[in-house]
Scaffold this active site. Structure first.
Site, short mmCIF file in Angstrom:
data_model
loop_
_atom_site.label_atom_id
_atom_site.label_comp_id
_atom_site.label_asym_id
_atom_site.label_seq_id
_atom_site.Cartn_x
_atom_site.Cartn_y
_atom_site.Cartn_z
N GLU A 1 -1.34 46.33 -16.13
CA GLU A 1 -0.40 47.40 -15.82
C GLU A 1 -0.73 47.99 -14.46
OE1 GLU A 1 -0.09 50.36 -18.88
OE2 GLU A 1 -0.17 48.88 -20.49
N GLU B 1 9.17 48.14 -18.65
CA GLU B 1 9.20 49.02 -19.82
C GLU B 1 9.79 50.38 -19.48
OE1 GLU B 1 6.40 50.95 -23.36
OE2 GLU B 1 5.53 49.50 -21.95
N LYS C 1 -2.22 40.20 -19.10
CA LYS C 1 -1.24 41.18 -18.61
C LYS C 1 -1.99 42.38 -18.06
CE LYS C 1 1.48 43.75 -21.36
NZ LYS C 1 1.20 45.15 -20.91
#
Length: 275
Positions: A120, A187, A118
């Protein structure tokens, strides 16, 4: 002659096939005992860089290293058999260039056995997503509130609350989808925006403080177990009180030691059984 055993874990393609058919349940883990307990219930385990704050009491996620994340990821993989395991790439391990990202991601996969990574970041990192996917590394993107960007965002604040901000986050998610990401973590963004991204994109959306309309949900395991202290994030819910169980067990143990009721000879070696 090699013998290929059928895979038992949930794979990235299986996760992708769940879109529109069933919700994905995901939680974080960074140690074997917790991962082992989660394995039978969740579809995906994320070895998140939240490990820095939850496991090491660091103020943010920025200081954890690739080596630390790889070690935690390996422990989680060894302890599980069913869940698809994804690992966060730590801050500074992928932002410099796609080549840097591939070198570190490949090393983490080789060291741990996870199914993907993952990262960001918004549109600026879509090229990195494409570079990794083209070279065989599945990517879960992460947009909206991004803890690794805490310094530029000015703290942990909800994102996409204006039309302009929402459009930029939608473009970020779309860029990663077009680059080949299998999913995107949304998020801390406005609920209508998360619902729109889920409807507009063919890839998975995993919400945390986003929308029940997302394809799946993820939370920090310590938050749902009551192990994160008294403050519970708005987007989380406490589903159990493991903290009290631990307190009770520790208290009972300490009392038994002080009262000399533990250990007994039954817990010792070299003791002859009574006739």
């Amino acid at each position: 002659m090699s013998v290929h055993r059928p895979a038992q874990r949930v794979t990235v393609p299986q996760l992708m096939a769940y879109k529109g058919t069933r919700k994905i349940a995901a939680l974080t883990a960074y140690i074997a005992p917790i991962a082992r307990l989660l394995d039978e219930s969740v579809d995906m385990i994320l070895v998140g860089d939240s490990t820095a704050m939850v496991g090491y009491d660091m103020p943010d996620t920025l200081s954890i290293t690739t080596e630390m994340m790889s070690a935690h990821a390996a422990a989680v993989v060894r302890a599980t058999q069913q869940a698809c395991v994804i690992v966060d790439m730590p801050f500074g391990s992928y932002q410099q260039s796609p080549s840097q990202a591939f070198a570190n991601a490949a090393a983490m996969l080789a060291a741990s056995g996870v199914a993907g990574v993952k990262i960001e970041g918004g549109r600026v990192l879509a090229e990195t997503t494409r570079f990794l996917v083209d070279r065989g590394i599945p990517v879960l993107a992460h947009v909206g509130l991004m803890p690794q960007y805490v310094n530029t965002m000015g703290g942990f604040k909800a994102q996409g609350m204006t039309d302009v901000a929402a459009r930029l986050i939608l473009e970020d998610a779309r860029a990663h989808a077009q680059a080949g990401a299998f999913g995107v973590v949304l998020e801390g963004i406005s609920e209508p925006l998360a619902r729109q991204i889920t409807a507009d994109l063919d890839i998975l959306t995993i919400g945390i403080g986003a929308s029940p309309g997302c394809d799946g949900q993820i939370l920090v395991t310590e938050d749902i177990l009551g192990l994160s202290g008294d403050r519970i994030p708005k987007f989380a819910k406490r589903f159990g009180d493991a903290a009290q169980v631990i307190r009770d067990a520790a208290r009972d143990y300490a009392q038994s030691v002080r009262e000399e009721t533990f250990p007994t000879l039954d817990h010792c070696f070299g003791v002859r059984p009574k006739a």
